[in-house]
Motif scaffolding. Structure first.
Motif, PDB file in Angstrom:
ATOM      1  N   THR A  47      20.323 -13.054   0.449  1.00  0.00           N
ATOM      2  CA  THR A  47      19.358 -12.730  -0.351  1.00  0.00           C
ATOM      3  C   THR A  47      18.083 -12.271   0.165  1.00  0.00           C
ATOM      4  OG1 THR A  47      19.009 -15.067  -0.744  1.00  0.00           O
ATOM      5  CG2 THR A  47      20.916 -14.303  -2.006  1.00  0.00           C
ATOM      6  N   VAL A  48      17.398 -11.840  -0.892  1.00  0.00           N
ATOM      7  CA  VAL A  48      15.888 -11.436  -0.569  1.00  0.00           C
ATOM      8  C   VAL A  48      15.080 -11.316  -1.861  1.00  0.00           C
ATOM      9  CG1 VAL A  48      16.208  -8.942  -0.516  1.00  0.00           C
ATOM     10  CG2 VAL A  48      14.501 -10.002   0.833  1.00  0.00           C
ATOM     11  N   ASP A  49      13.783 -11.927  -1.716  1.00  0.00           N
ATOM     12  CA  ASP A  49      12.959 -11.973  -2.790  1.00  0.00           C
ATOM     13  C   ASP A  49      11.921 -10.537  -2.766  1.00  0.00           C
ATOM     14  OD1 ASP A  49      11.004 -12.406  -4.805  1.00  0.00           O
ATOM     15  OD2 ASP A  49      10.726 -14.464  -4.237  1.00  0.00           O
ATOM     16  N   VAL A  50      12.285  -9.573  -3.261  1.00  0.00           N
ATOM     17  CA  VAL A  50      11.681  -8.312  -3.201  1.00  0.00           C
ATOM     18  C   VAL A  50      10.344  -8.359  -3.832  1.00  0.00           C
ATOM     19  CG1 VAL A  50      11.755  -5.903  -4.027  1.00  0.00           C
ATOM     20  CG2 VAL A  50      13.904  -6.943  -3.091  1.00  0.00           C
ATOM     21  N   ALA A  51       9.965  -9.190  -4.897  1.00  0.00           N
ATOM     22  CA  ALA A  51       8.858  -9.198  -5.422  1.00  0.00           C
ATOM     23  C   ALA A  51       7.871  -9.884  -4.607  1.00  0.00           C
ATOM     24  CB  ALA A  51       8.807  -9.894  -6.840  1.00  0.00           C
ATOM     25  N   ARG A  52       8.385 -11.146  -3.892  1.00  0.00           N
ATOM     26  CA  ARG A  52       7.417 -11.559  -2.737  1.00  0.00           C
ATOM     27  C   ARG A  52       7.136 -10.884  -1.618  1.00  0.00           C
ATOM     28  NH1 ARG A  52       9.559 -16.147   1.119  1.00  0.00           N
ATOM     29  NH2 ARG A  52       7.787 -16.399   2.194  1.00  0.00           N
ATOM     30  N   LEU A  53       8.208  -9.877  -1.277  1.00  0.00           N
ATOM     31  CA  LEU A  53       7.774  -9.016  -0.294  1.00  0.00           C
ATOM     32  C   LEU A  53       6.858  -8.114  -0.667  1.00  0.00           C
ATOM     33  CD1 LEU A  53      11.538  -8.037   1.313  1.00  0.00           C
ATOM     34  CD2 LEU A  53       9.600  -9.660   2.022  1.00  0.00           C
ATOM     35  N   ILE A  54       6.950  -7.370  -1.736  1.00  0.00           N
ATOM     36  CA  ILE A  54       5.966  -6.449  -2.173  1.00  0.00           C
ATOM     37  C   ILE A  54       4.445  -6.891  -2.265  1.00  0.00           C
ATOM     38  CG2 ILE A  54       5.406  -5.043  -4.354  1.00  0.00           C
ATOM     39  CD1 ILE A  54       8.519  -4.399  -4.537  1.00  0.00           C
ATOM     40  N   ASN A  55       4.587  -8.170  -3.016  1.00  0.00           N
ATOM     41  CA  ASN A  55       3.203  -8.906  -3.038  1.00  0.00           C
ATOM     42  C   ASN A  55       2.617  -9.191  -1.730  1.00  0.00           C
ATOM     43  OD1 ASN A  55       2.810  -8.480  -5.830  1.00  0.00           O
ATOM     44  ND2 ASN A  55       4.302 -10.323  -5.973  1.00  0.00           N
ATOM     45  N   GLU A  56       3.562  -9.376  -0.738  1.00  0.00           N
ATOM     46  CA  GLU A  56       2.732  -9.980   0.628  1.00  0.00           C
ATOM     47  C   GLU A  56       2.743  -9.036   1.697  1.00  0.00           C
ATOM     48  OE1 GLU A  56       4.503 -13.801   1.674  1.00  0.00           O
ATOM     49  OE2 GLU A  56       4.545 -14.525  -0.121  1.00  0.00           O
ATOM     50  N   VAL A  57       3.113  -7.792   1.647  1.00  0.00           N
ATOM     51  CA  VAL A  57       2.935  -6.755   2.484  1.00  0.00           C
ATOM     52  C   VAL A  57       1.443  -6.496   2.640  1.00  0.00           C
ATOM     53  CG1 VAL A  57       3.164  -4.186   2.840  1.00  0.00           C
ATOM     54  CG2 VAL A  57       5.045  -5.432   1.827  1.00  0.00           C
ATOM     55  N   PRO A  58       0.939  -6.490   4.038  1.00  0.00           N
ATOM     56  CA  PRO A  58      -0.503  -6.329   3.997  1.00  0.00           C
ATOM     57  C   PRO A  58      -1.016  -5.083   3.734  1.00  0.00           C
ATOM     58  CG  PRO A  58       0.689  -7.139   6.185  1.00  0.00           C
ATOM     59  CD  PRO A  58       1.693  -6.522   5.049  1.00  0.00           C
ATOM     60  N   ASP A  59      -0.382  -3.757   3.458  1.00  0.00           N
ATOM     61  CA  ASP A  59      -0.637  -2.687   2.695  1.00  0.00           C
ATOM     62  C   ASP A  59      -0.834  -3.031   1.265  1.00  0.00           C
ATOM     63  OD1 ASP A  59      -0.348  -1.245   5.116  1.00  0.00           O
ATOM     64  OD2 ASP A  59       1.523  -0.310   4.346  1.00  0.00           O
ATOM     65  N   ALA A  60      -0.255  -3.989   0.801  1.00  0.00           N
ATOM     66  CA  ALA A  60      -0.152  -4.112  -0.751  1.00  0.00           C
ATOM     67  C   ALA A  60      -1.610  -4.739  -1.210  1.00  0.00           C
ATOM     68  CB  ALA A  60       1.003  -4.968  -1.424  1.00  0.00           C
ATOM     69  N   VAL A  61      -1.827  -5.684  -0.193  1.00  0.00           N
ATOM     70  CA  VAL A  61      -3.079  -6.673  -0.471  1.00  0.00           C
ATOM     71  C   VAL A  61      -4.378  -5.562  -0.448  1.00  0.00           C
ATOM     72  CG1 VAL A  61      -4.607  -8.299   0.478  1.00  0.00           C
ATOM     73  CG2 VAL A  61      -2.167  -8.790   0.337  1.00  0.00           C
ATOM     74  N   ASN A  62      -4.203  -4.737   0.580  1.00  0.00           N
ATOM     75  CA  ASN A  62      -5.449  -3.905   0.779  1.00  0.00           C
ATOM     76  C   ASN A  62      -5.357  -2.773  -0.355  1.00  0.00           C
ATOM     77  OD1 ASN A  62      -5.985  -4.880   3.310  1.00  0.00           O
ATOM     78  ND2 ASN A  62      -4.736  -3.604   4.399  1.00  0.00           N
ATOM     79  N   LYS A  63      -4.340  -2.122  -0.535  1.00  0.00           N
ATOM     80  CA  LYS A  63      -4.152  -1.082  -1.767  1.00  0.00           C
ATOM     81  C   LYS A  63      -4.560  -1.933  -3.074  1.00  0.00           C
ATOM     82  CE  LYS A  63      -2.595   2.374   0.926  1.00  0.00           C
ATOM     83  NZ  LYS A  63      -3.336   3.522   0.954  1.00  0.00           N
ATOM     84  N   LYS A  64      -4.267  -3.323  -3.385  1.00  0.00           N
ATOM     85  CA  LYS A  64      -4.667  -3.810  -4.491  1.00  0.00           C
ATOM     86  C   LYS A  64      -6.215  -3.849  -4.507  1.00  0.00           C
ATOM     87  CE  LYS A  64      -4.035  -7.887  -7.422  1.00  0.00           C
ATOM     88  NZ  LYS A  64      -5.418  -7.850  -7.946  1.00  0.00           N
ATOM     89  N   LYS A  65      -6.959  -4.271  -3.368  1.00  0.00           N
ATOM     90  CA  LYS A  65      -8.120  -4.329  -3.417  1.00  0.00           C
ATOM     91  C   LYS A  65      -8.946  -2.953  -3.651  1.00  0.00           C
ATOM     92  CE  LYS A  65      -8.505  -8.297  -0.535  1.00  0.00           C
ATOM     93  NZ  LYS A  65      -8.782  -8.840   1.173  1.00  0.00           N
ATOM     94  N   GLU A  66      -8.323  -1.821  -3.192  1.00  0.00           N
ATOM     95  CA  GLU A  66      -9.002  -0.568  -3.518  1.00  0.00           C
ATOM     96  C   GLU A  66      -8.734  -0.073  -4.940  1.00  0.00           C
ATOM     97  OE1 GLU A  66      -6.895   2.289  -0.916  1.00  0.00           O
ATOM     98  OE2 GLU A  66      -7.421   1.203   1.131  1.00  0.00           O
ATOM     99  N   LEU A  67      -7.543  -0.573  -5.383  1.00  0.00           N
ATOM    100  CA  LEU A  67      -7.294  -0.250  -6.779  1.00  0.00           C
ATOM    101  C   LEU A  67      -8.607  -0.922  -7.636  1.00  0.00           C
ATOM    102  CD1 LEU A  67      -3.464   0.103  -7.142  1.00  0.00           C
ATOM    103  CD2 LEU A  67      -5.302   1.772  -7.372  1.00  0.00           C
TER     104      LEU A  67
END
Length: 185
Positions: A47-67
């Motif tokens: 099993t894998v928590d895809v939502a957690r993965l998407i939220n914790e990817v370093p790229d996601a954090v940076n892109k969210k800040k840019e947005l």
């Protein structure tokens, strides 16, 4: 207001997660149909928590800040133009400018331009958000697939949605979320 609210982010995430869940559910059904009942081989499932993965990817954090920065800039620009139009409206009203005057026509034209600017800014931010979300989701799904193949998993199921998802129970030992997070960093 142009800034994406948490509800808008959640709604878009739910949309992408539901697509991912449908893909994974289809894979689950297909793989269960292909596994002979008399087979002696053990099926390896994770099993894998895809939502957690998407939220914790370093790229996601940076892109969210840019947005967030882009959203704040658009919001500031729109608020400034809105205040400017409001001041002009008050000026026209206090001067009792006739509705068919050049000044009133100019105001209406500026108001239409303002609405267009607001709609364009919102559409642009939504487009950028969807693009970023797709890039990150694709990256996460690719990492999940690569990890599953490298570790001989027959089936990986998303457990992001605890109450409506396909997983009612999963042993913590079957969860590979942390291992995949390590590969994403």
């Amino acid at each position: 207001m142009i800034a994406h609210s948490p509800k808008a982010y959640y709604a878009l995430r739910v949309l992408f997660f539901s697509v991912a869940c449908m893909k994974i559910s289809s894979l689950l059904i297909a793989s269960l149909c292909c596994i002979p009942l008399y087979s002696q081989a053990q099926t390896k499932i994770a099993t894998v928590d895809v939502a957690r993965l998407i939220n914790e990817v370093p790229d996601a954090v940076n892109k969210k800040k840019e947005l967030d920065v882009a959203s704040e800039q658009a919001k500031t620009k729109i608020e400034a133009k809105g205040k400017e139009l409001q001041a002009l409206k008050i000026k026209l009203e206090t001067a009792n400018v006739p509705a068919d005057s050049k000044e009133a026509d100019s105001f209406r034209s500026q108001a239409r331009d303002f609405e267009r600017m607001r709609a364009d800014a919102k559409a642009d931010l939504e487009k950028r958000f969807l693009k970023v979300n797709k890039e990150i989701t694709d990256k996460v799904m690719s990492k999940i697939e690569t990890y599953a193949k490298a570790n001989s998993y027959d089936l990986v199921i998303d457990k992001s949605d605890k109450y409506r998802g396909p997983i009612l129970f999963g042993a913590p030992s079957a969860d590979i979320t942390n291992e995949i997070i390590k590969t994403l960093k």
